[in-house]
Design a protein around this motif. Structure first.
Motif, PDB file in Angstrom:
ATOM      1  N   VAL A 167       0.836  -1.212   0.000  1.00 32.93           N
ATOM      2  CA  VAL A 167       0.000   0.000   0.000  1.00 32.93           C
ATOM      3  C   VAL A 167       0.865   1.254   0.000  1.00 32.93           C
ATOM      4  O   VAL A 167       0.650   2.179  -0.794  1.00 32.93           O
ATOM      5  N   PHE A 168       1.883   1.264   0.883  1.00 35.88           N
ATOM      6  CA  PHE A 168       2.652   2.501   0.996  1.00 35.88           C
ATOM      7  C   PHE A 168       3.698   2.653  -0.119  1.00 35.88           C
ATOM      8  O   PHE A 168       4.074   3.774  -0.456  1.00 35.88           O
ATOM      9  N   LEU A 169       4.131   1.536  -0.700  1.00 37.02           N
ATOM     10  CA  LEU A 169       5.015   1.655  -1.874  1.00 37.02           C
ATOM     11  C   LEU A 169       4.233   2.232  -3.050  1.00 37.02           C
ATOM     12  O   LEU A 169       4.753   2.988  -3.852  1.00 37.02           O
ATOM     13  N   ARG A 170       2.948   1.850  -3.119  1.00 33.72           N
ATOM     14  CA  ARG A 170       2.101   2.295  -4.221  1.00 33.72           C
ATOM     15  C   ARG A 170       1.600   3.721  -4.025  1.00 33.72           C
ATOM     16  O   ARG A 170       1.446   4.475  -4.989  1.00 33.72           O
ATOM     17  N   ALA A 171       1.292   4.074  -2.765  1.00 29.67           N
ATOM     18  CA  ALA A 171       0.541   5.311  -2.497  1.00 29.67           C
ATOM     19  C   ALA A 171       1.203   6.567  -3.068  1.00 29.67           C
ATOM     20  O   ALA A 171       0.527   7.393  -3.686  1.00 29.67           O
ATOM     21  N   PHE A 172       2.524   6.695  -2.869  1.00 32.65           N
ATOM     22  CA  PHE A 172       3.154   7.938  -3.313  1.00 32.65           C
ATOM     23  C   PHE A 172       3.145   8.087  -4.837  1.00 32.65           C
ATOM     24  O   PHE A 172       2.559   9.042  -5.358  1.00 32.65           O
ATOM     25  N   PRO A 173       3.760   7.118  -5.575  1.00 26.20           N
ATOM     26  CA  PRO A 173       3.790   7.319  -7.034  1.00 26.20           C
ATOM     27  C   PRO A 173       2.409   7.351  -7.674  1.00 26.20           C
ATOM     28  O   PRO A 173       2.161   8.159  -8.585  1.00 26.20           O
ATOM     29  N   ALA A 174       1.500   6.492  -7.196  1.00 27.82           N
ATOM     30  CA  ALA A 174       0.181   6.431  -7.825  1.00 27.82           C
ATOM     31  C   ALA A 174      -0.564   7.761  -7.657  1.00 27.82           C
ATOM     32  O   ALA A 174      -1.150   8.286  -8.610  1.00 27.82           O
ATOM     33  N   ASN A 175      -0.524   8.316  -6.451  1.00 32.90           N
ATOM     34  CA  ASN A 175      -1.269   9.548  -6.213  1.00 32.90           C
ATOM     35  C   ASN A 175      -0.546  10.788  -6.729  1.00 32.90           C
ATOM     36  O   ASN A 175      -1.189  11.782  -7.073  1.00 32.90           O
ATOM     37  N   ALA A 176       0.783  10.703  -6.801  1.00 29.80           N
ATOM     38  CA  ALA A 176       1.528  11.798  -7.427  1.00 29.80           C
ATOM     39  C   ALA A 176       1.111  11.869  -8.902  1.00 29.80           C
ATOM     40  O   ALA A 176       0.782  12.945  -9.417  1.00 29.80           O
ATOM     41  N   ALA A 177       1.069  10.690  -9.560  1.00 29.47           N
ATOM     42  CA  ALA A 177       0.665  10.647 -10.973  1.00 29.47           C
ATOM     43  C   ALA A 177      -0.779  11.110 -11.132  1.00 29.47           C
ATOM     44  O   ALA A 177      -1.127  11.822 -12.079  1.00 29.47           O
ATOM     45  N   CYS A 178      -1.613  10.717 -10.185  1.00 26.88           N
ATOM     46  CA  CYS A 178      -3.034  11.071 -10.224  1.00 26.88           C
ATOM     47  C   CYS A 178      -3.228  12.601 -10.206  1.00 26.88           C
ATOM     48  O   CYS A 178      -3.912  13.162 -11.062  1.00 26.88           O
ATOM     49  N   PHE A 179      -2.608  13.256  -9.243  1.00 26.04           N
ATOM     50  CA  PHE A 179      -2.802  14.714  -9.146  1.00 26.04           C
ATOM     51  C   PHE A 179      -2.119  15.456 -10.296  1.00 26.04           C
ATOM     52  O   PHE A 179      -2.608  16.495 -10.744  1.00 26.04           O
ATOM     53  N   LEU A 180      -0.992  14.907 -10.777  1.00 23.23           N
ATOM     54  CA  LEU A 180      -0.355  15.558 -11.926  1.00 23.23           C
ATOM     55  C   LEU A 180      -1.273  15.461 -13.140  1.00 23.23           C
ATOM     56  O   LEU A 180      -1.479  16.443 -13.856  1.00 23.23           O
ATOM     57  N   GLY A 181      -1.856  14.268 -13.346  1.00 20.95           N
ATOM     58  CA  GLY A 181      -2.798  14.081 -14.448  1.00 20.95           C
ATOM     59  C   GLY A 181      -3.960  15.058 -14.324  1.00 20.95           C
ATOM     60  O   GLY A 181      -4.391  15.670 -15.307  1.00 20.95           O
ATOM     61  N   PHE A 182      -4.435  15.234 -13.094  1.00 24.64           N
ATOM     62  CA  PHE A 182      -5.559  16.151 -12.856  1.00 24.64           C
ATOM     63  C   PHE A 182      -5.172  17.594 -13.223  1.00 24.64           C
ATOM     64  O   PHE A 182      -5.897  18.269 -13.952  1.00 24.64           O
ATOM     65  N   GLU A 183      -4.034  18.033 -12.710  1.00 24.19           N
ATOM     66  CA  GLU A 183      -3.637  19.438 -12.932  1.00 24.19           C
ATOM     67  C   GLU A 183      -3.379  19.717 -14.409  1.00 24.19           C
ATOM     68  O   GLU A 183      -3.770  20.764 -14.927  1.00 24.19           O
ATOM     69  N   VAL A 184      -2.731  18.752 -15.090  1.00 20.07           N
ATOM     70  CA  VAL A 184      -2.437  18.959 -16.517  1.00 20.07           C
ATOM     71  C   VAL A 184      -3.750  19.028 -17.305  1.00 20.07           C
ATOM     72  O   VAL A 184      -3.945  19.915 -18.145  1.00 20.07           O
ATOM     73  N   ALA A 185      -4.664  18.090 -17.003  1.00 23.71           N
ATOM     74  CA  ALA A 185      -5.945  18.079 -17.720  1.00 23.71           C
ATOM     75  C   ALA A 185      -6.742  19.354 -17.425  1.00 23.71           C
ATOM     76  O   ALA A 185      -7.349  19.944 -18.326  1.00 23.71           O
ATOM     77  N   LEU A 186      -6.710  19.783 -16.165  1.00 24.29           N
ATOM     78  CA  LEU A 186      -7.457  21.001 -15.795  1.00 24.29           C
ATOM     79  C   LEU A 186      -6.896  22.226 -16.524  1.00 24.29           C
ATOM     80  O   LEU A 186      -7.647  23.071 -17.022  1.00 24.29           O
TER      81      LEU A 186
END
Ligand SMILES: CC(=O)O[C@H](CC(=O)[O-])C[N+](C)(C)C
Length: 314
Positions: free
Chosen positions: A285-304
């Motif tokens: 969970v914690f190995l995944r949490a950082f990269p997955a959510n970093a990518a998630c918010f970056l995707g959000f900001e770029v799309a926005l």
């Protein structure tokens, strides 16, 4: 700290992009997490299927490599095609197992999540120039958690069953949903809804609050949060993901076990494994949490940003 005009519609579209990024960056470790969380407890360590995150990763990759069948060549649409190619690139592994269903679930889930968050902010925003309080941001995130449960609860039920059983029991997500419905009706499809709410309402609140708080903290004096650099967005998103899971993991363990068939989950888990049982899958969970959510918010900001450039007045 300035507050731009919130558009729930733009949030919805950009949220869908965010969900796709979250899934691509996080699904392999998510599969390992669910397998670790739901493996049966053995009385002797030597009979445990997976001894830990790395062991589960290794066994999943080598076992699935041996099982490559012709039916894996069947490509269901362009997205699945890309996913299966990516899958081969990482060694023919099935860590991306059943990704079609999660993609169909996670992208709309994050779209609804960001929509709910945007709507929560909009409802509480009396003056666009006035920043929302931390409590208001937290409550907007909680609203997102209520909204997403409508699709997350059945989506996770199907995802967990497929991740645990592979194709041994169900031929795919649709087959799984249909069989659950035919056997026990809609209640079975929605099994685990209360645990999903317990997991997602407060964790969504903390998730969005952390992200917004860090974005503001990392914005240099006199600059706008919308100009935040990519590394800072990644940092804020990654930390939000980690904090989200610190409170989401115990109800997530209960939910995964409940949705895959265990009854009386809390008592059984505490009796058999003690309180640490509630943090099963911790490493994955914690190995995944950082990269997955970093990518998630970056995707959000770029799309926005893209949406704001195309349709500034929406
Ligand atoms: C518990 C959970 O699914 O968290 C999501 C992020 C992740 O790591 O999968 C985010 N959200 C809070 C929006 C549900």
């Amino acid at each position: 700290m300035e507050e731009a005009k919130v558009s729930p519609l733009k949030n919805f579209i950009a949220g869908g992009v965010a969900g796709a990024c979250l899934l691509l960056a996080g699904h392999p470790l998510d599969t390992i997490k669910v397998r670790l969380q739901t493996q049966p407890k053995a009385s002797c360590a030597q009979y445990v299927i997976y001894t830990g995150t790395y062991d589960c990763f290794r066994k999943t990759v080598s076992k699935e490599k041996k099982k490559m069948h012709r039916d894996n060549e069947v490509i269901e649409g362009a997205i699945f095609y890309l996913v299966s190619k990516t899958c081969r690139l990482i060694g023919d592994s099935k860590l991306f197992v059943c990704m079609g269903a999660p993609l169909a679930g996670v992208a709309p889930m994050m779209a609804i999540s960001f929509f709910g968050f945007g709507l929560g902010k909009q409802l509480q925003q009396t003056d666009p120039g006035k920043p929302l309080t931390h409590t208001q941001i937290f409550l907007s995130g909680c609203l997102a958690g209520v909204f997403t449960t409508v699709i997350v609860a059945p989506g996770e039920r199907i995802k967990c069953l497929l991740q645990v059983n592979g194709k041994a029991r169900y031929s795919g997500p649709l087959d799984c949903a249909v069989r659950l419905y035919k056997q026990q009706g809609i209640r079975s499809v929605y099994k685990g809804t209360v645990l999903t709410l317990i997991r997602d309402v407060p964790s969504n609140g903390l998730y969005f609050l952390t992200y917004e708080y860090l974005k503001n903290l990392l914005t240099p004096e006199g600059q706008s949060v919308s100009q935040l650099s990519t590394p800072k967005i990644l940092l804020a998103g990654g930390v939000a993901g980690i904090l989200n899971w610190t409170i989401a993991l115990p109800p997530d363990v209960l939910k995964s076990n409940f949705q895959t068939g265990l009854v009386d989950v809390l008592r059984t888990l505490l009796r058999e494994e003690g309180p640490t049982g509630l943090y099963k899958g911790f490493n994955a969970v914690f190995l995944r949490a950082f990269p997955a959510n970093a990518a998630c918010f970056l995707g959000f900001e770029v799309a926005l940003k893209g949406l704001n450039a195309i349709a500034p007045s929406w």
